[in-house]
Design a protein around this motif. Structure first.
Motif, PDB file in Angstrom:
ATOM      1  N   UNK A  10       0.842  -1.200   0.000  1.00 11.41           N
ATOM      2  CA  UNK A  10       0.000   0.000   0.000  1.00 11.41           C
ATOM      3  C   UNK A  10       0.878   1.251   0.000  1.00 11.41           C
ATOM      4  N   UNK A  11       2.038   1.166   0.657  1.00 12.37           N
ATOM      5  CA  UNK A  11       2.944   2.312   0.677  1.00 12.37           C
ATOM      6  C   UNK A  11       3.497   2.681  -0.687  1.00 12.37           C
ATOM      7  N   UNK A  12       3.431   1.756  -1.645  1.00  7.87           N
ATOM      8  CA  UNK A  12       3.913   2.028  -2.995  1.00  7.87           C
ATOM      9  C   UNK A  12       2.930   2.849  -3.824  1.00  7.87           C
ATOM     10  N   UNK A  13       1.684   2.887  -3.404  1.00  6.94           N
ATOM     11  CA  UNK A  13       0.655   3.528  -4.221  1.00  6.94           C
ATOM     12  C   UNK A  13       0.051   4.712  -3.487  1.00  6.94           C
ATOM     13  N   UNK A  14      -0.717   5.479  -4.215  1.00  7.52           N
ATOM     14  CA  UNK A  14      -1.404   6.633  -3.614  1.00  7.52           C
ATOM     15  C   UNK A  14      -2.543   6.112  -2.731  1.00  7.52           C
ATOM     16  N   UNK A  58      -5.031  -5.296   8.647  1.00  6.46           N
ATOM     17  CA  UNK A  58      -4.459  -4.075   8.079  1.00  6.46           C
ATOM     18  C   UNK A  58      -5.389  -2.883   8.317  1.00  6.46           C
ATOM     19  N   UNK A  59      -6.685  -3.081   8.103  1.00  2.11           N
ATOM     20  CA  UNK A  59      -7.637  -1.993   8.325  1.00  2.11           C
ATOM     21  C   UNK A  59      -7.651  -1.580   9.792  1.00  2.11           C
ATOM     22  N   UNK A  60      -7.623  -2.547  10.699  1.00  4.62           N
ATOM     23  CA  UNK A  60      -7.635  -2.211  12.128  1.00  4.62           C
ATOM     24  C   UNK A  60      -6.386  -1.413  12.524  1.00  4.62           C
ATOM     25  N   UNK A  61      -5.257  -1.703  11.895  1.00  2.92           N
ATOM     26  CA  UNK A  61      -4.016  -1.024  12.251  1.00  2.92           C
ATOM     27  C   UNK A  61      -3.797   0.277  11.486  1.00  2.92           C
ATOM     28  N   UNK A  62      -4.260   0.318  10.243  1.00  2.00           N
ATOM     29  CA  UNK A  62      -3.985   1.488   9.397  1.00  2.00           C
ATOM     30  C   UNK A  62      -5.272   1.980   8.712  1.00  2.00           C
ATOM     31  N   UNK A  63      -6.294   2.340   9.465  1.00  5.09           N
ATOM     32  CA  UNK A  63      -7.571   2.726   8.846  1.00  5.09           C
ATOM     33  C   UNK A  63      -7.456   3.940   7.937  1.00  5.09           C
ATOM     34  N   UNK A  64      -6.498   4.816   8.214  1.00  2.23           N
ATOM     35  CA  UNK A  64      -6.359   6.028   7.402  1.00  2.23           C
ATOM     36  C   UNK A  64      -5.864   5.733   5.986  1.00  2.23           C
ATOM     37  N   UNK A  65      -5.376   4.513   5.751  1.00  2.00           N
ATOM     38  CA  UNK A  65      -4.843   4.149   4.431  1.00  2.00           C
ATOM     39  C   UNK A  65      -5.857   3.419   3.562  1.00  2.00           C
ATOM     40  N   UNK A  66      -7.058   3.198   4.113  1.00  3.72           N
ATOM     41  CA  UNK A  66      -8.043   2.367   3.415  1.00  3.72           C
ATOM     42  C   UNK A  66      -9.345   3.137   3.242  1.00  3.72           C
ATOM     43  N   UNK A  67      -9.884   3.104   2.041  1.00  2.00           N
ATOM     44  CA  UNK A  67     -11.181   3.729   1.773  1.00  2.00           C
ATOM     45  C   UNK A  67     -12.326   2.774   2.025  1.00  2.00           C
ATOM     46  N   UNK A  68     -12.127   1.489   1.730  1.00  2.00           N
ATOM     47  CA  UNK A  68     -13.182   0.506   1.932  1.00  2.00           C
ATOM     48  C   UNK A  68     -12.622  -0.899   1.840  1.00  2.00           C
ATOM     49  N   UNK A  69     -13.391  -1.857   2.329  1.00  2.00           N
ATOM     50  CA  UNK A  69     -12.968  -3.263   2.376  1.00  2.00           C
ATOM     51  C   UNK A  69     -14.062  -4.147   1.808  1.00  2.00           C
ATOM     52  N   UNK A  70     -13.645  -5.099   0.970  1.00  2.00           N
ATOM     53  CA  UNK A  70     -14.531  -6.151   0.488  1.00  2.00           C
ATOM     54  C   UNK A  70     -13.924  -7.490   0.903  1.00  2.00           C
ATOM     55  N   UNK A  71     -14.666  -8.249   1.686  1.00  2.00           N
ATOM     56  CA  UNK A  71     -14.226  -9.583   2.105  1.00  2.00           C
ATOM     57  C   UNK A  71     -14.970 -10.604   1.252  1.00  2.00           C
ATOM     58  N   UNK A  72     -14.224 -11.424   0.526  1.00  2.00           N
ATOM     59  CA  UNK A  72     -14.804 -12.385  -0.407  1.00  2.00           C
ATOM     60  C   UNK A  72     -14.699 -13.790   0.189  1.00  2.00           C
ATOM     61  N   UNK A  73     -15.820 -14.276   0.741  1.00  2.00           N
ATOM     62  CA  UNK A  73     -15.852 -15.608   1.346  1.00  2.00           C
ATOM     63  C   UNK A  73     -14.665 -15.796   2.294  1.00  2.00           C
ATOM     64  N   UNK A  74     -14.498 -14.815   3.184  1.00  2.00           N
ATOM     65  CA  UNK A  74     -13.335 -14.781   4.054  1.00  2.00           C
ATOM     66  C   UNK A  74     -13.301 -15.912   5.065  1.00  2.00           C
ATOM     67  N   UNK A  75     -12.092 -16.298   5.448  1.00  2.00           N
ATOM     68  CA  UNK A  75     -11.902 -17.359   6.437  1.00  2.00           C
ATOM     69  C   UNK A  75     -12.442 -16.915   7.795  1.00  2.00           C
ATOM     70  N   UNK A  76     -13.228 -17.767   8.422  1.00  2.00           N
ATOM     71  CA  UNK A  76     -13.738 -17.495   9.766  1.00  2.00           C
ATOM     72  C   UNK A  76     -13.684 -18.768  10.601  1.00  2.00           C
ATOM     73  N   UNK A  77     -13.275 -18.624  11.828  1.00  2.00           N
ATOM     74  CA  UNK A  77     -13.329 -19.693  12.831  1.00  2.00           C
ATOM     75  C   UNK A  77     -13.699 -19.016  14.139  1.00  2.00           C
ATOM     76  N   UNK A  78     -14.754 -19.471  14.763  1.00  2.00           N
ATOM     77  CA  UNK A  78     -15.201 -18.860  16.003  1.00  2.00           C
ATOM     78  C   UNK A  78     -14.869 -19.765  17.179  1.00  2.00           C
ATOM     79  N   UNK A  79     -14.500 -19.148  18.311  1.00  2.00           N
ATOM     80  CA  UNK A  79     -14.238 -19.870  19.567  1.00  2.00           C
ATOM     81  C   UNK A  79     -13.072 -20.848  19.421  1.00  2.00           C
ATOM     82  N   UNK A  80     -11.965 -20.370  18.856  1.00  2.00           N
ATOM     83  CA  UNK A  80     -10.771 -21.199  18.756  1.00  2.00           C
ATOM     84  C   UNK A  80     -10.177 -21.415  20.143  1.00  2.00           C
ATOM     85  N   UNK A  81      -9.727 -22.621  20.407  1.00  2.00           N
ATOM     86  CA  UNK A  81      -9.090 -22.900  21.698  1.00  2.00           C
ATOM     87  C   UNK A  81      -7.648 -22.405  21.671  1.00  2.00           C
ATOM     88  N   UNK A  82      -7.048 -22.141  22.842  1.00  2.00           N
ATOM     89  CA  UNK A  82      -5.644 -21.711  22.877  1.00  2.00           C
ATOM     90  C   UNK A  82      -4.733 -22.783  22.304  1.00  2.00           C
TER      91      UNK A  82
END
Length: 277
Positions: A79-83, A101-125
């Protein structure tokens, strides 16, 4: 197209010049960037950047399981390579990379599209079993890298990639799949194995980032492929959409590789988050 050093790793970028903001396309585990071409074709005149992570398209596999932090560091350097700001599109396992990336650098992102993103809920340690699994996956990746040197075995790997693409899309096994040839390379195949081995650890790390970094409320669309996982997958994706204050779009006629099955839905989502910003 060029191989570049980003975040301390050698990766491959495919760039189309055009109108900003740039759209950054991030494929899931083992997804060559060429599979995004149907989406790129629907974004004429746009700046579009596609990333192939280490091991793909002739770049070297680093010889380890990838960590979430280094995936985000590579994305930050890209992202640093582009405007900025950019529109991020993260498919499958790259969904968590884009979210962090959005959580850490929100000022660098205009919007997010998640395409069938990986999800796992209640993962054990993580425990001893997980350490053993990491070692297994690393050994497997190294074995694949060394074992695919003979050309006949590379053909077998390409056939395996073709089977996976056909199983995760509406394409038939005999239909043209030029991008799948890249998976016959020893480093590419090792990278795919290593990314599979890193899956659970990366999602555990994602949970930690979620606890530390609040969601910034950027325009977000969660696209859910309903053609594979059924109602339970749609529900798991709805939880993700709720977490990200996002609009969920259930794509009934798509399997996991939505960029092949329903590229128009992805292009529409890119335009939607831009308009909302």
């Amino acid at each position: 197209m060029s191989a570049v050093e980003l975040g301390g790793r050698r990766v491959w970028l495919t760039e189309q010049e055009g109108r900003r903001p740039a759209v950054v396309l991030l494929g899931g585990c083992g997804v060559p960037s060429a599979l995004w071409q149907p989406v790129v074709d629907l974004l004429p005149g746009r700046c579009v950047v596609r990333l192939d992570r280490p091991g793909m398209l002739g770049t070297p596999w680093p010889g380890r399981l990838p960590r979430l932090d280094e995936e985000v560091a590579t994305l930050a350097a890209l992202v640093g390579r582009t405007r900025v700001p950019v529109v991020l599109v993260g498919h499958s396992m790259a969904g968590p990379h884009a979210e962090v990336f959005v959580r850490r650098y929100p000022e660098l992102v205009q919007g997010l599209v998640v395409v069938d993103g990986s999800v796992e809920w209640d993962l054990r340690p993580a425990g001893r079993r997980d350490r053993a699994l990491r070692a297994f996956w690393l050994v497997a990746a190294r074995a694949v890298q060394s074992g695919l040197r003979p050309p006949p075995l590379r053909l077998v790997a390409r056939l395996g990639g073709r089977v996976v693409v056909a199983a995760q899309s509406r394409l038939r096994l005999w239909e043209p799949m030029p991008a799948v040839a890249a998976l016959g390379d020893p480093d590419a195949a090792a990278s795919v194995v290593a990314e599979n081995g890193a899956y659970t650890d990366q999602l555990r790390d994602l949970d930690r980032v979620r606890a530390e970094r609040p969601w910034p409320g950027l325009p977000t669309v969660v696209l859910t492929a309903a053609g594979d996982g059924g109602s339970s997958w749609v529900h798991a994706q709805r939880r993700l959409a709720d977490l990200l204050a996002a609009r969920q779009v259930v794509v009934e006629d798509s399997r996991h590789l939505m960029m092949l099955d329903c590229p128009q839905r992805i292009a529409d989502a890119v335009r939607a988050v831009e308009e909302e910003a």
